[in-house]
Design an enzyme around this catalytic site. Structure first.
Site, PDB file in Angstrom:
ATOM      1  N   HIS A  36       0.830  -1.217   0.000  1.00  0.00           N
ATOM      2  CA  HIS A  36       0.000   0.000   0.000  1.00  0.00           C
ATOM      3  C   HIS A  36       0.858   1.258   0.000  1.00  0.00           C
ATOM      4  O   HIS A  36       0.578   2.215  -0.704  1.00  0.00           O
ATOM      5  CB  HIS A  36      -0.961  -0.009   1.193  1.00  0.00           C
ATOM      6  N   LYS A 103     -10.052  -7.566   7.567  1.00  0.00           N
ATOM      7  CA  LYS A 103     -10.779  -7.775   8.819  1.00  0.00           C
ATOM      8  C   LYS A 103     -10.673  -6.543   9.702  1.00  0.00           C
ATOM      9  O   LYS A 103      -9.718  -5.769   9.585  1.00  0.00           O
ATOM     10  CB  LYS A 103     -10.248  -9.005   9.549  1.00  0.00           C
TER      11      LYS A 103
END
Lengths: 195, 291
Positions: A36, A103
């Site tokens: 990222h 999650k």
């Protein structure tokens, strides 16, 4: 349960709502912390064709190499998504991503990205590594393996019937925000108790 | 232990821990699952977790892909050599990584490079303790990174939480940890708590609480009561499995104490995901047993 296959259109994603259960198939890409950071800071083009109208999976898998040189996922549940909060909205916009699997949910900045670009956050079951690996039918390729290391590399995988829950949708609904709000009321009550 | 290949025995300890989840904890998750309403996200999450536990055990695959920080606690008879254990543990970790029981999880801070075999500076993490027993005990704890990020340390009094230097103050800060974790540490969690000590000894003892079994209450009545109250309070938050909402936010709270300095009062909370893994290996003579 809804069945979705990548590539996914913006309209399909905009019709999804928080709480929907779905089963995902098709090609998706794993990307976590270093990936990222890289995508936002360097905007690499090599990952562009894999991400357009597809789904990012926050996952650092355990991977085995087969005797014929191909790869196999051994354990591959989701990692905590909140660490990608500084980056995700920019990644979604830059690469036209339609879904993010992880999650724990994500925050306001990511939500803005989902609403603006037409994307959803999909929750997998944390810790269910062995079970989730069974949904990974094929490892197509791996990018930046040497530079980022196995858990952090971009793994291009084909999944089949990956069970997921939409927990953040493109209309601004977040199940995470709902649970946090409700638990915050309970939290304040508990903190005020004198024993 | 002349007749024992320590490296092979340790590799087996790692395999068991990483792939075969403790039966007692499996039972605790099963009863939590039955306690959640049918068809809710909480129930589905716990059912999936149970299915995964069985599959991992049957296929010797890591239960969770995050095979964690690798903590070894070695107790050995006085006069033994630490290097014997350090070498065997290092070799076992490398072999377990090659066999995919472990994911390579050791990253160099300065270069960002993953060593690829779980070894590096303080990796694996080994704590030694010489004792007067004539046998060796090696306790192994795999604690995931996601839940380690949810661990915390408080110094009380804490004005924002209204937490004073007593067990009610301790209760408040521990609830704060569970609240802040929400679903991010893979709830339902297990919270190891140490009250007192300095910052380092407190966190270490908090982690060692994670070797306790479900229902294993503190021998101290006040601490045992605190554990039970905390478990009830945390489950009252309604965060639920994976943060989906529900009745089970924590499976256990285990508390312990250390004497403190008059100026300090630390509460260290080691937050473990439901999937924290551990195992204990005992070597008596030439006999190795696993628990």
């Amino acid at each position: 349960m809804l069945k979705l296959t990548t590539p996914i259109s913006e309209q399909t994603v905009r019709d999804l709502r928080a709480g929907d259960r779905l089963s995902l198939s098709g090609r998706i890409v794993t990307a976590r912390d270093s990936a990222h950071k890289l995508m936002v800071e360097k905007r690499p083009d090599f990952i562009r064709p894999y991400l357009k109208d597809s789904v990012i999976y926050h996952c650092g898998p355990v991977v085995a190499k087969n005797p014929d040189g191909t790869w196999r996922f051994v354990s591959a549940g989701p990692t905590t998504s909140s660490r990608e909060e500084p980056y995700e909205a920019d990644v979604i916009k830059e690469y036209q991503v339609r879904g993010v699997i992880g999650k724990g949910g994500m925050g306001d900045k990511t939500m803005e990205g989902l609403v603006k670009c037409g994307a959803v956050y999909l929750h997998a079951i944390g810790g269910a590594g062995a079970l989730t690996a069974k949904c990974v039918k094929k490892v197509e390729d791996v990018l930046m393996l040497e530079e980022l290391g196995s858990p952090e590399a971009f793994w291009i995988i084909e999944v089949e019937n990956f069970p997921l829950v939409v927990t953040m949708d493109s209309t601004g609904n977040s199940l995470h925000k709902d649970v946090e709000k409700a638990s915050s009321v309970k939290f304040k009550e508990l903190i005020q108790q004198s024993k | 232990m002349q007749g024992i290949d320590l490296k092979t025995a340790l590799t087996e300890l790692i395999r068991r821990s990483s792939t075969s989840f403790g039966k007692e904890w499996e039972a605790a998750i099963r009863s939590a699952s039955e306690n959640e309403e049918q068809g809710t996200g909480a129930r589905v999450a716990l059912e999936t977790i149970l299915e995964n536990i069985v599959l991992a055990r049957e296929s010797s695959a890591p239960l969770c892909q995050d095979t964690g920080f690798l903590n070894f606690f070695v107790d050995y008879p006085s006069g033994g050599k630490e290097s014997v254990y350090t070498e065997a543990i290092t070799k076992a970790v490398i072999e377990a990584t090659e066999k995919q029981y472990l994911r390579p999880n050791a990253v160099d801070i300065l270069t960002g490079k993953n060593s690829g075999n779980n070894t590096g500076v303080n990796a694996p993490i080994i704590s030694f303790h010489q004792w007067d027993n004539d046998y060796i005990r090696i306790r192994f704890l795999q604690k995931g990174g996601g839940c380690e990020n949810c661990s915390s340390q408080y110094k009380i009094p804490d004005t924002a939480l209204g937490a004073g230097r007593d067990l009610n103050g301790v209760r408040k800060v521990v609830i704060d940890t569970a609240f802040k974790a929400q679903g991010q540490g893979c709830a339902p969690g297990v919270l190891g708590v140490a009250i007192g000590g300095d910052r380092a000894s407190g966190m270490k003892l908090a982690k060692e609480q994670l070797f306790r079994k479900p229902g294993e209450r503190s021998n101290d009545t006040a601490l045992a009561e605190l554990e039970q109250k905390l478990l009830k309070d945390i489950n009252g938050l309604g965060i639920g499995p994976m943060g989906f909402g529900g009745k089970t936010t924590a499976l256990e709270v285990f508390a312990s104490t250390l004497h403190r300095h008059p100026a300090t009062y630390y509460v260290s909370v080691a937050y473990a995901c439901w999937a924290y893994r551990n195992g204990i290996m005992t070597i008596k003579g030439d006999e190795v047993t696993y628990a």
